[in-house]
Motif scaffolding. Structure first.
Motif, PDB file in Angstrom:
ATOM      1  N   UNK A  64       0.791  -1.016   0.087  1.00 40.95           N
ATOM      2  CA  UNK A  64      -0.128  -0.105   0.017  1.00 40.95           C
ATOM      3  C   UNK A  64       0.891   1.199   0.122  1.00 40.95           C
ATOM      4  N   UNK A  65       1.947   1.035   0.785  1.00 39.14           N
ATOM      5  CA  UNK A  65       2.908   2.497   0.924  1.00 39.14           C
ATOM      6  C   UNK A  65       3.429   2.543  -0.651  1.00 39.14           C
ATOM      7  N   UNK A  66       3.830   1.630  -1.390  1.00 40.31           N
ATOM      8  CA  UNK A  66       4.365   1.911  -2.842  1.00 40.31           C
ATOM      9  C   UNK A  66       3.452   2.129  -3.754  1.00 40.31           C
ATOM     10  N   UNK A  67       2.091   1.490  -3.547  1.00 40.93           N
ATOM     11  CA  UNK A  67       1.093   2.040  -4.483  1.00 40.93           C
ATOM     12  C   UNK A  67       0.632   3.517  -4.229  1.00 40.93           C
ATOM     13  N   UNK A  68       0.493   3.887  -2.912  1.00 42.53           N
ATOM     14  CA  UNK A  68      -0.106   5.275  -2.679  1.00 42.53           C
ATOM     15  C   UNK A  68       0.967   6.317  -3.220  1.00 42.53           C
ATOM     16  N   UNK A  69       2.174   6.024  -3.331  1.00 40.88           N
ATOM     17  CA  UNK A  69       3.287   6.747  -3.517  1.00 40.88           C
ATOM     18  C   UNK A  69       3.493   7.072  -5.102  1.00 40.88           C
ATOM     19  N   UNK A  70       2.939   6.086  -5.921  1.00 44.21           N
ATOM     20  CA  UNK A  70       3.050   5.857  -7.255  1.00 44.21           C
ATOM     21  C   UNK A  70       1.706   6.380  -7.888  1.00 44.21           C
ATOM     22  N   UNK A  71       0.316   6.143  -7.259  1.00 42.07           N
ATOM     23  CA  UNK A  71      -0.674   6.596  -8.033  1.00 42.07           C
ATOM     24  C   UNK A  71      -1.462   7.489  -7.181  1.00 42.07           C
ATOM     25  N   UNK A  72      -2.233   8.483  -7.480  1.00 39.50           N
ATOM     26  CA  UNK A  72      -3.192   9.389  -6.968  1.00 39.50           C
ATOM     27  C   UNK A  72      -4.482   8.481  -6.669  1.00 39.50           C
ATOM     28  N   UNK A  73      -4.673   8.168  -5.584  1.00 39.10           N
ATOM     29  CA  UNK A  73      -5.834   7.241  -5.258  1.00 39.10           C
ATOM     30  C   UNK A  73      -6.678   8.161  -4.235  1.00 39.10           C
ATOM     31  N   UNK A  74      -8.065   8.067  -4.458  1.00 36.79           N
ATOM     32  CA  UNK A  74      -9.024   8.758  -3.346  1.00 36.79           C
ATOM     33  C   UNK A  74      -9.505   7.614  -2.381  1.00 36.79           C
ATOM     34  N   UNK A  75      -9.918   6.469  -3.007  1.00 33.83           N
ATOM     35  CA  UNK A  75     -10.456   5.589  -1.981  1.00 33.83           C
ATOM     36  C   UNK A  75      -9.940   4.176  -2.358  1.00 33.83           C
ATOM     37  N   UNK A  76      -9.646   3.531  -1.279  1.00 32.89           N
ATOM     38  CA  UNK A  76      -9.178   2.110  -1.221  1.00 32.89           C
ATOM     39  C   UNK A  76     -10.140   0.945  -0.933  1.00 32.89           C
ATOM     40  N   UNK A  77     -10.177   0.131  -1.797  1.00 31.07           N
ATOM     41  CA  UNK A  77     -11.095  -1.003  -1.433  1.00 31.07           C
ATOM     42  C   UNK A  77     -10.280  -2.187  -1.359  1.00 31.07           C
ATOM     43  N   UNK A  78     -10.357  -2.922  -0.263  1.00 31.01           N
ATOM     44  CA  UNK A  78      -9.564  -4.122   0.137  1.00 31.01           C
ATOM     45  C   UNK A  78     -10.584  -5.393  -0.359  1.00 31.01           C
ATOM     46  N   UNK A  79     -10.523  -5.861  -1.532  1.00 33.08           N
ATOM     47  CA  UNK A  79     -11.289  -6.658  -2.062  1.00 33.08           C
ATOM     48  C   UNK A  79     -10.755  -8.233  -1.938  1.00 33.08           C
ATOM     49  N   UNK A  80     -10.380  -8.318  -0.741  1.00 34.47           N
ATOM     50  CA  UNK A  80      -9.899  -9.531  -0.175  1.00 34.47           C
ATOM     51  C   UNK A  80     -10.408  -9.875   1.236  1.00 34.47           C
ATOM     52  N   UNK A  81     -11.171 -10.879   1.433  1.00 29.31           N
ATOM     53  CA  UNK A  81     -11.647 -11.277   2.672  1.00 29.31           C
ATOM     54  C   UNK A  81     -10.654 -11.619   3.422  1.00 29.31           C
ATOM     55  N   UNK A  82      -9.406 -12.338   3.214  1.00 23.69           N
ATOM     56  CA  UNK A  82      -8.513 -12.723   3.891  1.00 23.69           C
ATOM     57  C   UNK A  82      -7.613 -11.406   4.652  1.00 23.69           C
ATOM     58  N   UNK A  83      -7.371 -10.463   3.616  1.00 21.14           N
ATOM     59  CA  UNK A  83      -6.608  -9.389   3.952  1.00 21.14           C
ATOM     60  C   UNK A  83      -7.458  -8.571   4.730  1.00 21.14           C
ATOM     61  N   UNK A  84      -8.765  -8.266   4.400  1.00 24.99           N
ATOM     62  CA  UNK A  84      -9.867  -7.362   5.224  1.00 24.99           C
ATOM     63  C   UNK A  84      -9.653  -7.876   6.716  1.00 24.99           C
ATOM     64  N   UNK A  85     -10.024  -9.057   6.963  1.00 25.20           N
ATOM     65  CA  UNK A  85     -10.207  -9.624   8.252  1.00 25.20           C
ATOM     66  C   UNK A  85      -8.921  -9.460   9.161  1.00 25.20           C
ATOM     67  N   UNK A  86      -8.041  -9.445   8.581  1.00 29.61           N
ATOM     68  CA  UNK A  86      -6.732  -9.274   9.408  1.00 29.61           C
ATOM     69  C   UNK A  86      -6.055  -7.904   9.233  1.00 29.61           C
ATOM     70  N   UNK A  87      -6.182  -7.195   8.457  1.00 28.74           N
ATOM     71  CA  UNK A  87      -5.245  -5.962   8.122  1.00 28.74           C
ATOM     72  C   UNK A  87      -5.937  -4.656   8.245  1.00 28.74           C
ATOM     73  N   UNK A  88      -7.448  -4.597   8.264  1.00 31.64           N
ATOM     74  CA  UNK A  88      -8.024  -3.334   8.289  1.00 31.64           C
ATOM     75  C   UNK A  88      -7.519  -2.433   9.422  1.00 31.64           C
TER      76      UNK A  88
END
Length: 272
Positions: A64-88
Motif C-alpha cells: 500500500x505504501x508503494x501504491x499510494x506513492x506511485x498513484x493518486x488514489x481517493x478511495x481504497x477497497x480491500x477486495x480480499x476477505x483474508x486481508x480485510x479480516x486481518x489488516x484493516x
C-alpha cells in the motif's frame, strides 16, 4: 469519513492478492460506470490465504505504501476477505484515504435465512480467523453455520478467469462437507466469503438446490463506495482503467483478454 475533493475525477483502487477482486470491480462499475479504477493484484505474494498473520500485515503495508506513492488514489477497497479480516485496523491507522474492507456476508445471510442453517465458504484462513467467529456470534447467534475452507477453489477461480473450463468433478469434492453435515439439507443460504468465489457463481449454483441463496458482499461494497463519493458529479465518458501487478509473469499476459472484459486495457508492473 467523508471524501475530500482531491481531483475532478476520483480514482478508486481495488486491491486483491489475485483476480477475485474483479468481482468487486464489476459491482462498482455497475453503480459508477464513469469512475476510473485501478485494479491491483499482489500476484507476487499470491495466495494470501496460506500466509502467516504478521507476514501478511507487513506485506499489505509495504504494497500500500508503494501504491499510494506511485498513484493518486481517493478511495481504497480491500477486495480480499483474508486481508480485510486481518489488516484493516492497521492500514486504516496508516493511510489517510477512506478504506473499504470486504468481510463475510454473515449478517445479510442470517437475515435472509428461514432455516437458520447457513453455509460459509471461504479460504481456510478466513474460516479460522477470530474476526469471522465474532461476526457469527454477533449477527448469527442462533444459526447453525457450516464452515468450509478451500484454497483449491481460489485456484479454480483464477484458472476460470484465464479461460479454463471448470467441471463439476472439480467443484463437488470441495463442497462435499456441506452435504455430509447432519443439517446440510436444511441449509438455505451460502455465504461466498472470498471475492474469488463469485467468479464461480454459475459452477457453484448448479451444485445446490434452487432454494439455497448464494450471498456475497459485492453489492454492499459498491454501495459503500458510492456513499463515500457523495454527490460528486462525473463526466459521462468512458473512464481509463488500469491494472497493476506486483510481478510480471505469463499468467499476467494470459489475463489481458479477461481484463478487457472489465474495460481494463492498461497494465503496469509495480515490483514490491
Amino acid at each position: 469519513m467523508s471524501l475530500s475533493p482531491t481531483n475532478p475525477s476520483p480514482r478508486i483502487l481495488v486491491f486483491d492478492s489475485g483476480v477475485g477482486g474483479l468481482s468487486i470491480v464489476h459491482e462498482i462499475q455497475q453503480k459508477l460506470p464513469f469512475v476510473p479504477l485501478i485494479y491491483v493484484s499482489d500476484n507476487a505474494f499470491f495466495p494470501y490465504g496460506t500466509k502467516g498473520e504478521a507476514e501478511l500485515i507487513s506485506r499489505v503495508d509495504a504494497v500500500f505504501h508503494k501504491l499510494t506513492e506511485t498513484y493518486a488514489v481517493d478511495i481504497i477497497v480491500v477486495a480480499c476477505n483474508t486481508a480485510s479480516t486481518l489488516t484493516l485496523p492497521h492500514i486504516r491507522s496508516h493511510f489517510s484515504q477512506p478504506i473499504v474492507g470486504v468481510v463475510p456476508a454473515i449478517k445479510p445471510a442470517a437475515a435472509q435465512s428461514k432455516s437458520q442453517v447457513i453455509g460459509l465458504l471461504a479460504t481456510p484462513a478466513t474460516v479460522a480467523r477470530p474476526y469471522t467467529h465474532n461476526l457469527i456470534r454477533e449477527h448469527a447467534p442462533n444459526a447453525d453455520v457450516i464452515s468450509v475452507g478451500s484454497s483449491e477453489l481460489v485456484q479454480l477461480a483464477e484458472k476460470k478467469l484465464r479461460g479454463e473450463k471448470i467441471s463439476s468433478q472439480q467443484i463437488r469434492p470441495i463442497l462435499q462437507p456441506f452435504f455430509d453435515h447432519p443439517r446440510g439439507d436444511e441449509m438455505d443460504a451460502l455465504v461466498l466469503a472470498c471475492t474469488h468465489f463469485p467468479l464461480l457463481r454459475d459452477e457453484l449454483r448448479i451444485q445446490f438446490p434452487a432454494h439455497v441463496q448464494l450471498i456475497d458482499s459485492g453489492e454492499a461494497i459498491a454501495r459503500r463506495v458510492v456513499s463515500l463519493l457523495g454527490d460528486r458529479k462525473f463526466a459521462e465518458q468512458a473512464p481509463e482503467h488500469l491494472a497493476v501487478f506486483t510481478k510480471a509473469s505469463p499468467a499476467v499476459t494470459a489475463l489481458q483478454p479477461q481484463l478487457a472484459q472489465f474495460g481494463i486495457h492498461n497494465l503496469d508492473i509495480l515490483e514490491v
